[in-house]
Design an enzyme around this catalytic site. Structure first.
Site, PDB file in Angstrom:
ATOM      1  N   SER A 127      -7.316  -7.608  -3.973  1.00 34.62           N
ATOM      2  CA  SER A 127      -8.762  -7.636  -3.768  1.00 34.62           C
ATOM      3  C   SER A 127      -9.496  -7.012  -4.953  1.00 34.62           C
ATOM      4  O   SER A 127      -9.047  -6.014  -5.520  1.00 34.62           O
ATOM      5  CB  SER A 127      -9.106  -6.861  -2.487  1.00 34.62           C
ATOM      6  OG  SER A 127     -10.497  -6.624  -2.414  1.00 34.62           O
ATOM      7  N   TYR A 151     -15.181 -12.035  -6.731  1.00 32.46           N
ATOM      8  CA  TYR A 151     -16.519 -12.462  -6.303  1.00 32.46           C
ATOM      9  C   TYR A 151     -17.318 -12.765  -7.561  1.00 32.46           C
ATOM     10  O   TYR A 151     -17.055 -12.181  -8.614  1.00 32.46           O
ATOM     11  CB  TYR A 151     -17.240 -11.332  -5.544  1.00 32.46           C
ATOM     12  CG  TYR A 151     -16.654 -10.981  -4.208  1.00 32.46           C
ATOM     13  CD1 TYR A 151     -16.860 -11.796  -3.094  1.00 32.46           C
ATOM     14  CD2 TYR A 151     -15.912  -9.816  -4.032  1.00 32.46           C
ATOM     15  CE1 TYR A 151     -16.335 -11.457  -1.848  1.00 32.46           C
ATOM     16  CE2 TYR A 151     -15.376  -9.475  -2.796  1.00 32.46           C
ATOM     17  CZ  TYR A 151     -15.592 -10.295  -1.716  1.00 32.46           C
ATOM     18  OH  TYR A 151     -15.075  -9.967  -0.496  1.00 32.46           O
ATOM     19  N   THR A 177     -13.715 -15.852  -3.479  1.00 33.12           N
ATOM     20  CA  THR A 177     -14.150 -15.738  -2.077  1.00 33.12           C
ATOM     21  C   THR A 177     -15.612 -16.169  -1.970  1.00 33.12           C
ATOM     22  O   THR A 177     -16.468 -15.628  -2.670  1.00 33.12           O
ATOM     23  CB  THR A 177     -13.955 -14.293  -1.580  1.00 33.12           C
ATOM     24  OG1 THR A 177     -12.568 -13.996  -1.631  1.00 33.12           O
ATOM     25  CG2 THR A 177     -14.464 -14.119  -0.159  1.00 33.12           C
ATOM     26  N   LYS A 245     -11.641 -19.515  -1.502  1.00 33.31           N
ATOM     27  CA  LYS A 245     -11.269 -18.905  -0.216  1.00 33.31           C
ATOM     28  C   LYS A 245     -12.496 -18.817   0.688  1.00 33.31           C
ATOM     29  O   LYS A 245     -13.518 -18.235   0.298  1.00 33.31           O
ATOM     30  CB  LYS A 245     -10.707 -17.497  -0.447  1.00 33.31           C
ATOM     31  CG  LYS A 245     -10.434 -16.709   0.828  1.00 33.31           C
ATOM     32  CD  LYS A 245      -9.753 -15.384   0.498  1.00 33.31           C
ATOM     33  CE  LYS A 245      -9.399 -14.596   1.741  1.00 33.31           C
ATOM     34  NZ  LYS A 245     -10.536 -13.876   2.313  1.00 33.31           N
TER      35      LYS A 245
END
Ligand code: FNR
Length: 374
Positions: A127, A151, A177, A245
């Protein structure tokens, strides 16, 4: 010491140090262990879904609505669980979904996760909001297969810097994402006054305040204006494959393919964003159907047993990813706990394949499953 007190001592020793360990034989045992051992605030944060948690819970229930149609007399004396993701071999089709801040559950957090993933020869999506930097996670298991979850931030330079770093660290793909234009409403986090680590305390951004001239982007980095044109921006920036995602419809799957991405993760963020959306395993078939094999399709959300993995593959997923169970494994025993979580899923998946009559991944197909009314 009397015999009686010796027995009591041995009994206590067994339940405290051995018994509790030995009773962790499936993922829900680890879940219960974590619920008992984490603080309420941390447990609530990890378990949280949005609003009524309908979608979070439906992610699991939906697997129970799918029945298996096993084949018999198939000579399953040898079973091969290996597969590939974007051309890289993994030992079995279960990877680690990106989740924030593993130090909530274990002191060295993502370093343990990284080592366990490498030991089990699978893929770890780290992440952006990890509690260890991408460099530290790589150093913990230099040969592990890693993808980086990204992101697109208000300050594009911040995203670009991350891309450059993970390219240099030999990450094999970027996972963009797209289901967080805003954070979902998680009631217990509000009740508990849960404090999200300020973005500049997240290890990937250490010293970022010194590098950035845009203070707004430091305190609120996510950009709700992101659109498909930003996917082009990212493609122009990097040669790494891009996986989107958070796709839940055939319309967006079609757009993703048209925009030239290499993969899709069917995900509803573990039910943490828009409550009421489809369970991911229910959304999967229409997406697989729309994509027609042009890009790889993966799924996450509610995968807790080996037969869940089998069902997801039968419905067209190339690989599945797990989120919350990694926190449960970390809570129990750090690296060893995550390894056990992955080993259990591996063993259960292999057993399910054998009982369903499948010798290898290519024998798993749509005929293996049937949707049940209840
Ligand atoms: C997440 N998820 C997530 N996704 C992402 O792209 N970036 C992130 O930083 C996080 N962080 C995160 C934290 C926590 C505590 C959870 C539970 C989830 C979503 C995650 O990648 C995945 O989609 C779900 O967790 C999958 O569902 P299960 O396996 O948890 O049911």
């Amino acid at each position: 010491m009397t015999w009686r007190s010796l027995f009591i001592f041995l009994g206590l020793f067994w339940t405290t140090f051995l018994g509790s360990e030995m009773s962790l034989i499936c993922l829900s045992d680890f879940e219960e262990y974590a619920r008992d051992h984490l603080s309420k605030v941390t447990w609530d944060f990890i378990a949280a879904g949005a609003d009524d948690c309908f979608t979070r819970d439906d992610n699991l229930l939906a697997f129970k609505r799918i029945r298996l149609r096993p084949r018999m007399l198939c000579d399953v004396s040898e079973i091969d669980t290996k597969t590939t993701v974007l051309g890289k071999e993994i030992a079995f089709p279960v990877g680690i979904a990106p989740t924030i801040n593993h130090r909530l559950a274990w002191p060295d957090g993502e370093l343990s996760t990284s080592r366990a993933s490498d030991a089990m020869n699978t893929c770890y999506i780290t992440s952006t909001f990890s509690s260890s930097s991408a460099e530290e996670i790589t150093a913990a298991a230099p040969n592990g297969l890693r993808w980086f979850q990204l992101y697109i931030f208000r300050n594009r330079k911040m995203s670009e810097q991350l891309v450059r770093r993970v390219e240099a660290l030999n990450y094999k793909a970027l996972v963009l994402t797209v289901d967080v234009p805003y954070g979902g409403k998680r009631r217990n986090d509000i009740r508990n006054n849960f404090k999200f680590p300020k973005y500049f305390e997240v290890k990937n951004f250490e010293n970022a305040s010194e590098r950035s001239d845009d203070l707004e982007s430091l305190t609120n980095p996510l950009d709700p204006s992101v659109s498909w044109k930003d996917v082009h921006w990212l493609q122009n920036l990097t040669r790494l494959p891009i996986i989107i995602k958070g796709i839940l419809t055939k319309e967006d799957a079609e757009l993703a393919v048209e925009h030239g991405v290499q993969g899709i993760i069917v995900s509803n963020h573990g039910g943490r964003q828009l409550d009421g959306v489809l369970a991911t395993i229910d959304a999967l078939p229409e997406i697989v159907n729309a994509v027609q094999g042009r890009v790889e399709v993966y799924v996450d959300g509610g995968i807790r047993t080996g037969s869940d993995v089998l069902k997801a593959l039968a419905l067209g997923a190339r690989c599945v990813f797990i989120g919350r169970p990694i926190f449960w494994g970390l809570t129990s025993q750090g690296e060893e706990g995550v390894r056990k979580i992955l080993q259990i899923l591996h063993d259960e998946f292999r057993l399910s394949m054998g009982l369903a009559g499948c010798k290898n991944i290519s024998e798993i197909n749509r005929n293996l499953v049937q949707f049940s009314k209840v």
